[in-house]
Design an enzyme around this catalytic site. Sequence first.
Site, PDB file in Angstrom:
ATOM      1  N   MET A  59      -9.739  -3.960  -2.102  1.00  0.00           N
ATOM      2  CA  MET A  59      -9.801  -3.674  -0.668  1.00  0.00           C
ATOM      3  C   MET A  59     -10.995  -2.752  -0.388  1.00  0.00           C
ATOM      4  SD  MET A  59      -5.691  -3.257  -0.215  1.00  0.00           S
ATOM      5  CE  MET A  59      -5.652  -3.133   1.564  1.00  0.00           C
ATOM      6  N   THR A  60     -12.178  -3.312  -0.584  1.00  0.00           N
ATOM      7  CA  THR A  60     -13.418  -2.541  -0.513  1.00  0.00           C
ATOM      8  C   THR A  60     -13.937  -2.478   0.926  1.00  0.00           C
ATOM      9  OG1 THR A  60     -14.371  -4.587  -1.403  1.00  0.00           O
ATOM     10  CG2 THR A  60     -14.231  -2.701  -2.880  1.00  0.00           C
ATOM     11  N   GLU A 103       0.835  -1.201   0.000  1.00  0.00           N
ATOM     12  CA  GLU A 103       0.000   0.000   0.000  1.00  0.00           C
ATOM     13  C   GLU A 103       0.870   1.251   0.000  1.00  0.00           C
ATOM     14  OE1 GLU A 103      -3.369  -0.108   2.736  1.00  0.00           O
ATOM     15  OE2 GLU A 103      -2.943  -2.235   3.067  1.00  0.00           O
TER      16      GLU A 103
END
Length: 379
Positions: free
Chosen positions: A232-233, A169
């Site tokens: 990545m909801t 990330e």
Amino acid sequence: MSIYVVNTGDNVDGIAENHGVSVWRIIEDNQLLYPYELAVGQALLIRDGNAVGSGREIVSNGYAYPFISPWVLEQTLPYLSELSVFSYGFTPEGELIPPQLDDQWMIDTARRFGARPILTLTPLNAEGRFDNSLITAVVWDLPSRERLISNLLIVMEEKGYQGLDIDFEYILEQDRDLFSQFVRVCAEAMQRMGYTLSVALAPKTSADQPGLLYAGKDYRALGAAADSVLLMTYEWGYTYGPPMAVAPLNKVRQVVEYAITEIPPEKINLGIPNYGYDWPLPFVQGETKAKTIGNIEAVRIAVSYGAEIQFDETAQSPFFRYYDRSGVEHEVWFEDVRSLQAKFDLIDEFNLRDPGYWQIMQLFRANWLLLAERFRILK
């Protein structure tokens, strides 16, 4: 199988009698604690038989740390195709940093239940802290990149991992293309050895979406390179943000609608949160910190404080407010079988690959029963 929403005056005995099912089945499936009190607005899973998937076949995945309870893991693994062990870090030179606790027992347990153990790789340094400079180091330096891939293959063979998940990330925009190249080279190396590779993607809604979380992820390039991707909801509602649903369906839908324009749907895993948040009120930006709670814990809080659970139709998520013993008001958002059913509907609507759960550290039995009723889980 059905979902029943508790009304004022309901009790477990009456609900069981009205639905012609065992009281103990409702108690067990919904993890009710003695004396089996219910919250108004609570969604109960009512099961009149064993969960047998009647829908299409899917792959189900869940992330877990090595300190997960062995009992929780064993209760969950019958419903998982893959177990992603979180997490390995690495040095700027490409040396692997293993989890602080032994992961071998998780690998062995997963294989015993017919689930594929997946090694999750994140940019964690030797102190266990996230460090995105590690990403820059390995994507720009060819020897470091090659060393990292080589070390991954050695560990995966030694321990019995069957796939790799790259969860990077906050990738810098200037690292974007080199990161995509890293994933492609890594995927080729994994595939040559019979392993799969997946990559986690921040929840974008357009190719040029600004922001550190989004700019370094090229959906099209990463989707082409990887065997699968995890959207990545979740984390719209988060520890330091204002109270709201963790995974509001309207926001999740926007991400999926963009993702399928860049990546084949059969490669897309829909991220689903297995947790909620409890915010003290009033919310003050920069000061308020929400507490992470489990979905079962959320309902028990509502029962304990006599709160009525509401359901937001737009977000398709449950929430409630309560006052604690010291008089402080709280707002809680979490997941229940209604919100999960809505996410399963989305998976079916867009013919996505699977649900990917972050994370499975706390047992939410009704979720797994609902999943097993809705789909046939690939083993």
